[in-house]
Design a protein around this motif. Structure first.
Motif, mmCIF file in Angstrom:
data_model
loop_
_atom_site.group_PDB
_atom_site.id
_atom_site.type_symbol
_atom_site.label_atom_id
_atom_site.label_comp_id
_atom_site.label_asym_id
_atom_site.label_seq_id
_atom_site.Cartn_x
_atom_site.Cartn_y
_atom_site.Cartn_z
ATOM 1 N N THR A 62 67.449 63.623 8.692
ATOM 2 C CA THR A 62 66.239 64.003 7.976
ATOM 3 C C THR A 62 66.107 63.267 6.650
ATOM 4 O O THR A 62 65.035 62.776 6.301
ATOM 5 C CB THR A 62 66.230 65.531 7.717
ATOM 6 N N TRP A 63 67.198 63.187 5.896
ATOM 7 C CA TRP A 63 67.160 62.639 4.545
ATOM 8 C C TRP A 63 67.700 61.222 4.434
ATOM 9 O O TRP A 63 67.689 60.649 3.335
ATOM 10 C CB TRP A 63 67.946 63.547 3.603
ATOM 11 N N GLY A 64 68.197 60.640 5.527
ATOM 12 C CA GLY A 64 68.750 59.288 5.477
ATOM 13 C C GLY A 64 67.736 58.291 4.952
ATOM 14 O O GLY A 64 66.647 58.148 5.500
ATOM 15 N N ASP A 65 68.089 57.612 3.869
ATOM 16 C CA ASP A 65 67.152 56.694 3.239
ATOM 17 C C ASP A 65 67.647 55.254 3.203
ATOM 18 O O ASP A 65 66.954 54.376 2.697
ATOM 19 C CB ASP A 65 66.803 57.176 1.837
ATOM 20 N N THR A 117 72.343 55.966 6.617
ATOM 21 C CA THR A 117 73.183 56.644 5.640
ATOM 22 C C THR A 117 72.281 57.260 4.572
ATOM 23 O O THR A 117 71.089 56.991 4.524
ATOM 24 C CB THR A 117 74.192 55.682 4.969
ATOM 25 N N VAL A 118 72.885 58.055 3.701
ATOM 26 C CA VAL A 118 72.161 58.678 2.597
ATOM 27 C C VAL A 118 72.661 58.060 1.299
ATOM 28 O O VAL A 118 73.865 57.951 1.077
ATOM 29 C CB VAL A 118 72.393 60.209 2.591
ATOM 30 N N VAL A 171 71.923 62.180 -2.291
ATOM 31 C CA VAL A 171 72.965 63.214 -2.221
ATOM 32 C C VAL A 171 72.927 64.066 -3.485
ATOM 33 O O VAL A 171 72.978 65.302 -3.406
ATOM 34 C CB VAL A 171 74.363 62.586 -2.015
ATOM 35 N N ARG A 172 72.818 63.434 -4.644
ATOM 36 C CA ARG A 172 72.735 64.190 -5.908
ATOM 37 C C ARG A 172 71.531 65.128 -5.902
ATOM 38 O O ARG A 172 71.609 66.278 -6.319
ATOM 39 C CB ARG A 172 72.668 63.239 -7.102
ATOM 40 N N GLU A 173 70.402 64.625 -5.407
ATOM 41 C CA GLU A 173 69.180 65.431 -5.329
ATOM 42 C C GLU A 173 69.367 66.637 -4.404
ATOM 43 O O GLU A 173 68.949 67.752 -4.732
ATOM 44 C CB GLU A 173 68.039 64.545 -4.824
ATOM 45 N N LEU A 174 70.003 66.419 -3.256
ATOM 46 C CA LEU A 174 70.233 67.506 -2.305
ATOM 47 C C LEU A 174 71.176 68.552 -2.879
ATOM 48 O O LEU A 174 70.957 69.758 -2.703
ATOM 49 C CB LEU A 174 70.770 66.959 -0.987
ATOM 50 N N LEU A 186 78.497 64.127 3.368
ATOM 51 C CA LEU A 186 77.237 63.498 3.751
ATOM 52 C C LEU A 186 77.117 62.102 3.156
ATOM 53 O O LEU A 186 76.629 61.179 3.805
ATOM 54 C CB LEU A 186 76.064 64.377 3.287
ATOM 55 N N GLY A 187 77.601 61.935 1.937
ATOM 56 C CA GLY A 187 77.557 60.632 1.276
ATOM 57 C C GLY A 187 78.440 59.588 1.933
ATOM 58 O O GLY A 187 78.226 58.388 1.750
ATOM 59 N N ARG A 188 79.424 60.017 2.697
ATOM 60 C CA ARG A 188 80.326 59.079 3.371
ATOM 61 C C ARG A 188 80.028 58.927 4.855
ATOM 62 O O ARG A 188 80.665 58.150 5.545
ATOM 63 C CB ARG A 188 81.776 59.543 3.208
ATOM 64 N N LEU A 189 79.042 59.658 5.350
ATOM 65 C CA LEU A 189 78.745 59.669 6.777
ATOM 66 C C LEU A 189 77.717 58.599 7.130
ATOM 67 O O LEU A 189 76.746 58.398 6.410
ATOM 68 C CB LEU A 189 78.204 61.055 7.162
ATOM 69 N N ALA A 190 77.947 57.910 8.239
ATOM 70 C CA ALA A 190 76.986 56.948 8.780
ATOM 71 C C ALA A 190 76.819 57.241 10.265
ATOM 72 O O ALA A 190 77.788 57.576 10.944
ATOM 73 C CB ALA A 190 77.482 55.515 8.598
#
Length: 99
Positions: free
Chosen positions: A28-31, A44-45, A50-53, A66-70
């Motif tokens: 959903t949020w991957g940018d 990835t995000v 990530v900070r915003e979420l 989440l920040g390390r997930l691809a």
């Protein structure tokens, strides 16, 4: 969700402890979308997202993961695999920079 996952992706998610809600959040949020060849893309995000979420209520430990997930997604939208990238070194570079 399972109709969007390959069997390989389901197996990798179990092995790597990736929960379905993290995958849904990432999709959903991957940018950051990078081509990895064969029509597949890595999603990835970014750190800013990530900070915003986390600021909007996501648990900080989930934010770190989440920040390390691809995830690698095929042209037809099927999640092919997922990877947890290390913070440093060459591991996961392909998923951040492309082919």
């Amino acid at each position: 969700m399972s109709e969007l996952l390959s069997r390989h992706a389901e197996m990798r998610m179990r092995q790597r402890g990736v929960q379905n809600h993290l995958l849904t959040t990432l999709l959903t949020w991957g940018d950051v979308v990078v081509s990895v060849g064969g029509g597949d893309v890595s999603i990835t995000v970014s750190r800013a997202t990530v900070r915003e979420l986390v600021a909007s209520g996501l648990r900080s430990d989930w934010g770190e993961k989440l920040g390390r997930l691809a995830v690698v997604v095929t042209e037809n939208g099927t999640v092919k695999t997922c990877a947890i990238m290390r913070q440093s070194g060459r591991g996961g570079r392909r998923y951040r920079r492309g082919v």
